[in-house]
Design a protein around this motif. Structure first.
Motif, PDB file in Angstrom:
ATOM      1  N   TRP A 197     -10.953   3.774   1.889  1.00  0.00           N
ATOM      2  CA  TRP A 197      -9.929   3.007   1.170  1.00  0.00           C
ATOM      3  C   TRP A 197     -10.406   2.629  -0.222  1.00  0.00           C
ATOM      4  O   TRP A 197      -9.645   2.713  -1.192  1.00  0.00           O
ATOM      5  CB  TRP A 197      -9.576   1.748   1.984  1.00  0.00           C
ATOM      6  CG  TRP A 197      -8.533   0.893   1.336  1.00  0.00           C
ATOM      7  CD1 TRP A 197      -7.250   1.263   1.015  1.00  0.00           C
ATOM      8  CD2 TRP A 197      -8.668  -0.473   0.939  1.00  0.00           C
ATOM      9  NE1 TRP A 197      -6.582   0.192   0.455  1.00  0.00           N
ATOM     10  CE2 TRP A 197      -7.423  -0.878   0.387  1.00  0.00           C
ATOM     11  CE3 TRP A 197      -9.706  -1.395   1.008  1.00  0.00           C
ATOM     12  CZ2 TRP A 197      -7.215  -2.166  -0.098  1.00  0.00           C
ATOM     13  CZ3 TRP A 197      -9.499  -2.674   0.533  1.00  0.00           C
ATOM     14  CH2 TRP A 197      -8.269  -3.052  -0.017  1.00  0.00           C
ATOM     15  N   TYR A 198     -11.659   2.226  -0.336  1.00  0.00           N
ATOM     16  CA  TYR A 198     -12.179   1.854  -1.653  1.00  0.00           C
ATOM     17  C   TYR A 198     -12.343   3.063  -2.559  1.00  0.00           C
ATOM     18  O   TYR A 198     -12.147   2.967  -3.780  1.00  0.00           O
ATOM     19  CB  TYR A 198     -13.493   1.080  -1.520  1.00  0.00           C
ATOM     20  CG  TYR A 198     -13.236  -0.396  -1.342  1.00  0.00           C
ATOM     21  CD1 TYR A 198     -12.932  -1.208  -2.433  1.00  0.00           C
ATOM     22  CD2 TYR A 198     -13.235  -0.974  -0.079  1.00  0.00           C
ATOM     23  CE1 TYR A 198     -12.643  -2.547  -2.268  1.00  0.00           C
ATOM     24  CE2 TYR A 198     -12.960  -2.329   0.096  1.00  0.00           C
ATOM     25  CZ  TYR A 198     -12.665  -3.102  -1.010  1.00  0.00           C
ATOM     26  OH  TYR A 198     -12.373  -4.432  -0.854  1.00  0.00           O
TER      27      TYR A 198
ATOM     28  N   TRP B   9     -10.318   5.507  -2.510  1.00  0.00           N
ATOM     29  CA  TRP B   9      -8.929   5.700  -2.952  1.00  0.00           C
ATOM     30  C   TRP B   9      -8.565   4.714  -4.056  1.00  0.00           C
ATOM     31  O   TRP B   9      -7.926   5.075  -5.042  1.00  0.00           O
ATOM     32  CB  TRP B   9      -8.007   5.529  -1.741  1.00  0.00           C
ATOM     33  CG  TRP B   9      -6.540   5.541  -2.069  1.00  0.00           C
ATOM     34  CD1 TRP B   9      -5.782   6.626  -2.408  1.00  0.00           C
ATOM     35  CD2 TRP B   9      -5.651   4.415  -2.081  1.00  0.00           C
ATOM     36  NE1 TRP B   9      -4.470   6.246  -2.619  1.00  0.00           N
ATOM     37  CE2 TRP B   9      -4.370   4.891  -2.428  1.00  0.00           C
ATOM     38  CE3 TRP B   9      -5.827   3.052  -1.830  1.00  0.00           C
ATOM     39  CZ2 TRP B   9      -3.262   4.057  -2.530  1.00  0.00           C
ATOM     40  CZ3 TRP B   9      -4.720   2.226  -1.927  1.00  0.00           C
ATOM     41  CH2 TRP B   9      -3.457   2.727  -2.278  1.00  0.00           C
ATOM     42  N   ARG B  10      -8.999   3.448  -3.904  1.00  0.00           N
ATOM     43  CA  ARG B  10      -8.735   2.448  -4.941  1.00  0.00           C
ATOM     44  C   ARG B  10      -9.411   2.833  -6.252  1.00  0.00           C
ATOM     45  O   ARG B  10      -8.837   2.663  -7.340  1.00  0.00           O
ATOM     46  CB  ARG B  10      -9.240   1.070  -4.490  1.00  0.00           C
ATOM     47  CG  ARG B  10      -8.403   0.419  -3.409  1.00  0.00           C
ATOM     48  CD  ARG B  10      -8.826  -1.024  -3.182  1.00  0.00           C
ATOM     49  NE  ARG B  10      -8.605  -1.848  -4.362  1.00  0.00           N
ATOM     50  CZ  ARG B  10      -9.121  -3.045  -4.544  1.00  0.00           C
ATOM     51  NH1 ARG B  10      -9.935  -3.561  -3.628  1.00  0.00           N
ATOM     52  NH2 ARG B  10      -8.863  -3.731  -5.630  1.00  0.00           N
TER      53      ARG B  10
ATOM     54  N   ASP C 276     -15.459  10.583   0.335  1.00  0.00           N
ATOM     55  CA  ASP C 276     -15.454   9.433   1.237  1.00  0.00           C
ATOM     56  C   ASP C 276     -16.550   9.534   2.293  1.00  0.00           C
ATOM     57  O   ASP C 276     -16.506   8.856   3.321  1.00  0.00           O
ATOM     58  CB  ASP C 276     -14.085   9.251   1.896  1.00  0.00           C
ATOM     59  CG  ASP C 276     -13.682  10.431   2.761  1.00  0.00           C
ATOM     60  OD1 ASP C 276     -14.446  11.428   2.824  1.00  0.00           O
ATOM     61  OD2 ASP C 276     -12.610  10.366   3.396  1.00  0.00           O
TER      62      ASP C 276
ATOM     63  N   GLN D 235       0.844  -1.189   0.000  1.00  0.00           N
ATOM     64  CA  GLN D 235       0.000   0.000   0.000  1.00  0.00           C
ATOM     65  C   GLN D 235       0.883   1.245   0.000  1.00  0.00           C
ATOM     66  O   GLN D 235       2.027   1.229   0.476  1.00  0.00           O
ATOM     67  CB  GLN D 235      -0.885   0.004   1.249  1.00  0.00           C
ATOM     68  CG  GLN D 235      -1.759  -1.221   1.385  1.00  0.00           C
ATOM     69  CD  GLN D 235      -3.088  -1.048   0.688  1.00  0.00           C
ATOM     70  OE1 GLN D 235      -3.169  -1.022  -0.530  1.00  0.00           O
ATOM     71  NE2 GLN D 235      -4.137  -0.904   1.457  1.00  0.00           N
TER      72      GLN D 235
ATOM     73  N   LEU E 201      -8.426  -4.808   5.507  1.00  0.00           N
ATOM     74  CA  LEU E 201      -9.462  -3.829   5.167  1.00  0.00           C
ATOM     75  C   LEU E 201     -10.607  -4.453   4.392  1.00  0.00           C
ATOM     76  O   LEU E 201     -11.756  -4.019   4.510  1.00  0.00           O
ATOM     77  CB  LEU E 201      -8.849  -2.682   4.354  1.00  0.00           C
ATOM     78  CG  LEU E 201      -7.845  -1.801   5.091  1.00  0.00           C
ATOM     79  CD1 LEU E 201      -7.146  -0.868   4.104  1.00  0.00           C
ATOM     80  CD2 LEU E 201      -8.532  -0.991   6.189  1.00  0.00           C
TER      81      LEU E 201
ATOM     82  N   TYR F  73      -1.477  -0.014   6.379  1.00  0.00           N
ATOM     83  CA  TYR F  73      -2.575  -0.978   6.404  1.00  0.00           C
ATOM     84  C   TYR F  73      -2.299  -2.106   5.419  1.00  0.00           C
ATOM     85  O   TYR F  73      -1.675  -1.893   4.379  1.00  0.00           O
ATOM     86  CB  TYR F  73      -3.900  -0.315   6.030  1.00  0.00           C
ATOM     87  CG  TYR F  73      -4.376   0.736   6.998  1.00  0.00           C
ATOM     88  CD1 TYR F  73      -5.213   0.403   8.055  1.00  0.00           C
ATOM     89  CD2 TYR F  73      -4.007   2.072   6.845  1.00  0.00           C
ATOM     90  CE1 TYR F  73      -5.670   1.367   8.946  1.00  0.00           C
ATOM     91  CE2 TYR F  73      -4.454   3.046   7.726  1.00  0.00           C
ATOM     92  CZ  TYR F  73      -5.293   2.694   8.766  1.00  0.00           C
ATOM     93  OH  TYR F  73      -5.738   3.648   9.639  1.00  0.00           O
TER      94      TYR F  73
ATOM     95  N   TRP G 203      -2.191   4.912   3.084  1.00  0.00           N
ATOM     96  CA  TRP G 203      -2.593   3.546   3.401  1.00  0.00           C
ATOM     97  C   TRP G 203      -1.416   2.597   3.593  1.00  0.00           C
ATOM     98  O   TRP G 203      -1.597   1.392   3.706  1.00  0.00           O
ATOM     99  CB  TRP G 203      -3.503   3.020   2.281  1.00  0.00           C
ATOM    100  CG  TRP G 203      -4.706   3.875   2.121  1.00  0.00           C
ATOM    101  CD1 TRP G 203      -4.904   4.848   1.176  1.00  0.00           C
ATOM    102  CD2 TRP G 203      -5.871   3.874   2.943  1.00  0.00           C
ATOM    103  NE1 TRP G 203      -6.120   5.452   1.359  1.00  0.00           N
ATOM    104  CE2 TRP G 203      -6.741   4.876   2.437  1.00  0.00           C
ATOM    105  CE3 TRP G 203      -6.272   3.134   4.053  1.00  0.00           C
ATOM    106  CZ2 TRP G 203      -7.976   5.147   3.006  1.00  0.00           C
ATOM    107  CZ3 TRP G 203      -7.507   3.407   4.638  1.00  0.00           C
ATOM    108  CH2 TRP G 203      -8.342   4.391   4.114  1.00  0.00           C
TER     109      TRP G 203
END
Length: 258
Positions: free
Chosen positions: A75-76, A78-79, A157, A47, A59, A54, A51
């Motif tokens: 996080w998703y 960001w993905r 987010d 990561q 996650l 992590y 992140w």
């Protein structure tokens, strides 16, 4: 393209094409390796940025989402930001061309959650869900934010809630510890059991239950072909093409569609 491949690899591609061309039912399973060639990080990649402390495995679980939904949702998002501008590579395009122009029965299954196969023009069954779809974690109802598209969702987010039960909205992705979608798995099992050639592309073939598809195909008499830069020690494989899918598939499909 041909000039960049070794003579030995070209011979193996010719042998592979001859084998595939003589059969009717083909099942193809793609994994993270094919998307990595378009610049999409795999779960094995470290990561980065905010992140880096992590692990993806910590996650992408229902327990993590229940414990801290804002963290997992962020996080998703960001993905999604990482992959939104990625495009199909020559491997995706070759598979789409093959699927669209062949008289063979070709079933394409993917472990990936991106939409690069669809962007290329393929019809594909997703075993692990869809990065760009959302659903309620509580009642599982699908969720489409009014007038929303990929671009408007990338950096936001803020947690969303279900219109039906007020539960939190999550990505429509299969997390660790969750079962695969029943319909998708049934399609995959049927295709693997009934194929004459099973092709594994960019996947280790070690993560179950998807890894069991090659074994199922083998048990029913299929020939197993692996295309991977890092071949796995899998005794069911008949032909291994050790190269990037984007280097091998354009030539392979060109031979098949002659």
């Amino acid at each position: 393209m041909v000039a960049e491949l070794s003579a030995a690899l070209i011979v193996e591609i010719d042998r592979t094409a001859a084998l595939i061309a003589s059969q009717t039912n083909i099942c193809i399973l793609t994994g993270a390796g094919i998307s990595a060639e378009s610049g999409i990080p795999t779960f094995r990649d470290k990561q980065t940025g905010l992140w880096e402390n992590y692990r993806a495995e910590d996650l992408a679980t229902p327990e993590a989402f229940v414990r801290d939904p804002k963290l997992v949702w962020s996080w998703y998002q960001w993905r999604r930001q990482l992959v939104h501008d990625k495009a199909p590579n020559p491997a995706h395009l070759a598979l789409a061309e093959w699927q669209q122009n062949t008289n063979q029965r070709l079933t394409l299954i993917t472990q990936n959650v991106d939409d690069l196969h669809e962007q290329a023009g393929s019809q594909v069954t997703h075993l692990h869900g869809h990065l760009w779809r959302n659903r309620c974690h509580q009642c599982t109802a699908s969720y489409q934010e009014p007038d929303a598209d990929k671009q408007s969702q990338l950096f936001d987010d803020k947690l969303l809630t279900c219109l039906h039960c007020k539960g939190y909205i999550r990505p429509d992705i299969v997390w660790f510890g969750e079962a695969l979608p029943v319909e998708a798995w049934q399609i995959a099992e049927k295709a693997a059991a009934g194929c004459e050639v099973f092709i594994s592309i960019g996947t280790s073939s070690l993560v179950y239950p998807a890894a069991g598809l090659a074994q199922l195909a083998k048990q029913n008499g299929a020939k197993i072909i692996e295309i991977n830069t890092d071949p796995t020690p899998n005794t069911v494989v008949d032909i291994t093409l050790t190269a990037k899918a984007g280097e091998v598939l354009p030539l392979l499909v060109e031979l098949l569609l002659k």
